[in-house]
Design an enzyme around this catalytic site. Structure first.
Site, PDB file in Angstrom:
ATOM      1  N   ALA A   1      35.307  62.424  20.807  1.00  0.00           N
ATOM      2  CA  ALA A   1      34.635  61.849  19.367  1.00  0.00           C
ATOM      3  C   ALA A   1      35.058  61.994  18.251  1.00  0.00           C
ATOM      4  CB  ALA A   1      33.138  62.180  19.819  1.00  0.00           C
TER       5      ALA A   1
ATOM      6  N   THR B   1      31.333  67.830  12.312  1.00  0.00           N
ATOM      7  CA  THR B   1      31.561  67.707  13.599  1.00  0.00           C
ATOM      8  C   THR B   1      30.561  66.708  14.054  1.00  0.00           C
ATOM      9  OG1 THR B   1      32.432  68.756  15.717  1.00  0.00           O
ATOM     10  CG2 THR B   1      30.494  69.713  14.454  1.00  0.00           C
ATOM     11  N   ASN B   2      30.492  66.523  15.677  1.00  0.00           N
ATOM     12  CA  ASN B   2      29.435  65.869  16.267  1.00  0.00           C
ATOM     13  C   ASN B   2      28.932  66.679  17.599  1.00  0.00           C
ATOM     14  OD1 ASN B   2      31.232  65.110  18.609  1.00  0.00           O
ATOM     15  ND2 ASN B   2      32.431  64.077  16.560  1.00  0.00           N
ATOM     16  N   ARG B   3      28.131  66.074  18.440  1.00  0.00           N
ATOM     17  CA  ARG B   3      27.891  66.878  19.511  1.00  0.00           C
ATOM     18  C   ARG B   3      28.669  66.503  20.838  1.00  0.00           C
ATOM     19  NH1 ARG B   3      23.028  63.620  20.571  1.00  0.00           N
ATOM     20  NH2 ARG B   3      22.712  64.974  22.327  1.00  0.00           N
ATOM     21  N   SER B   4      29.792  66.220  20.734  1.00  0.00           N
ATOM     22  CA  SER B   4      30.182  65.964  22.129  1.00  0.00           C
ATOM     23  C   SER B   4      30.927  67.284  22.557  1.00  0.00           C
ATOM     24  CB  SER B   4      31.929  65.009  21.707  1.00  0.00           C
ATOM     25  OG  SER B   4      32.597  65.087  22.816  1.00  0.00           O
TER      26      SER B   4
END
Length: 401
Positions: free
Chosen positions: A277, A211-214
């Site tokens: 994101a 995943t990512n930090r969104s």
């Protein structure tokens, strides 16, 4: 803090409900938002919270008695003209019935009757009372008269059980009312907007994912502003944040799930805003069980490309539909965004540098550059994301006009 109320004149009417204690927080939140606040109280309300408390918080005397002195007979007229908005919070069955049927027998009902202000009412009572035929009929009368009704929440009632009848939290009332009042004459009324939010998650095994930090904050800000402007809003999100009035949420997990939902909803939409994101890649296969580190000291994971939601929608759009994309970059921000604008057939591309610690991912603020096909790039310096959302949707409104 909701800046819609800045410099507005707000009259809060408090009635005799056990939840009258929440009116103190309501008044305080209005004051914090920059509003000018006055309070009126029924006689029953004064049994639950003191006049002095609300006088201190509002910085004004509290209206309680229609005939308290020689000037009082006209005080309610002056206050009625002064108010931009009236909030009856909490509202008992008694006050609902009196206002709906034109009864003005005390200071607060006389003031309400004499005012052309926008009016909001938030019922709070036992669930059986709330569902009583007379109360339902009276609320429908108020709605037909143009009142904004904030429905009670489901929660623990004074009677000792859970049901609908509990007064929503003051911040919920404030935010919901702002959206509904603005939406009545909104510039996006009759338009459907599909907005994505959050970071997609691609499963490695039953426990882990890529995943990512969104945080989804930008997407939720866009959804709120779109709702304020009167649009029909569908928010396709991977994260659950605050509930927004008038926004239909579809919760998804992966990029493929989001792609499916967006394609389905975009068919009859006017605008698509791709603020999520999205994971560009996913594991080629998902392990059936949790991957153990034993025997995998140099684990290699094969990744394959996910569908490109923005590009697919950009090339799918028909005449009259608008597509807005985001480019979250860490280097060569404008050059990369300019290429995406053309390649993905978007109408607008919002470029932001997510390597900045004071903006971007998981921040309440952002600074962006708005790219479009026929205008020079427009740079917007650091602002709260709600203001960035308003700037973006202002361009959308002008394009739809």
């Amino acid at each position: 803090m909701n800046d819609f109320y800045r410099n507005k004149n707000i009259l809060v009417i408090v009635t005799g409900s056990i939840s009258a204690y929440k009116s103190a927080t309501l008044v305080r939140e209005f004051v914090k938002s920059g509003a000018h606040v006055r309070v009126g109280m029924t006689a029953a309300a004064q049994k639950f919270i003191t006049v002095q408390t609300l006088a201190v918080l509002s910085k004004h005397d509290v209206l309680t008695d229609l005939f308290r002195d020689e000037k009082a007979a006209v005080t309610h007229i002056e206050w009625a003209k002064w108010a931009d908005m009236i909030f009856v919070v909490p509202a008992t069955a008694n006050i609902i019935g009196k206002i709906a049927n034109g009864i003005a027998d005390d200071a607060v009902t006389a003031t309400v009757m004499a005012s052309p202000a926008a009016k909001v009412i938030a019922p709070a009572m036992n669930d059986v009372m709330f569902n009583n035929d007379a109360v339902v009929r009276n609320l429908n009368l108020l709605k037909s008269d143009g009142w904004f009704i904030i429905d009670p929440a489901i929660g623990f009632l004074a009677e000792g059980y859970e049901s609908q009848g509990r007064l929503p939290e003051p911040v919920t009332i404030i935010n919901q009312a702002a959206i509904r009042i603005q939406a009545r004459g909104g510039e996006l009324k009759g338009k459907k907007l599909v907005i994505t939010a959050g970071g997609t998650r691609e499963a490695l095994d039953p426990v882990r994912y890529l995943t990512n930090r969104s945080s989804g904050k930008m997407g939720y800000a866009l959804a709120q502003v779109a709702a304020e402007l009167g649009a029909t809003v569908v928010l396709i999100t991977t994260t659950k944040r605050e509930e927004l009035y008038g926004v239909r949420e579809i919760v998804v997990t992966s990029t493929r799930d989001m792609h499916t939902a967006v394609v389905q909803e975009f068919s009859d939409a006017d605008v698509f805003i791709s603020s999520a994101a999205v994971s560009d890649y996913r594991p080629a296969s998902q392990a059936e069980n949790k991957i153990k580190k034993v025997g995998h000291e140099n684990l290699t994971i094969e990744l394959i490309q996910n569908p490109d939601i923005l590009s697919d929608i950009g090339h799918m759009k028909k005449a009259g539909q608008i597509v807005v994309g985001f480019a979250a970059e860490t280097q060569n921000v404008l050059a990369s965004a300019q290429k995406k604008l053309s390649k993905k057939n978007a109408d607008f591309l919002i470029a932001n540098d997510v390597s900045n610690v004071d903006s971007g991912f998981d921040s309440d603020n952002n600074k962006v550059t708005i790219l479009s096909r026929d205008k020079d790039p427009e740079k917007i310096e650091l602002l709260p994301k709600i203001d960035i959302a308003r700037a973006i949707l202002d361009r959308v409104v002008k394009t739809l006009a």
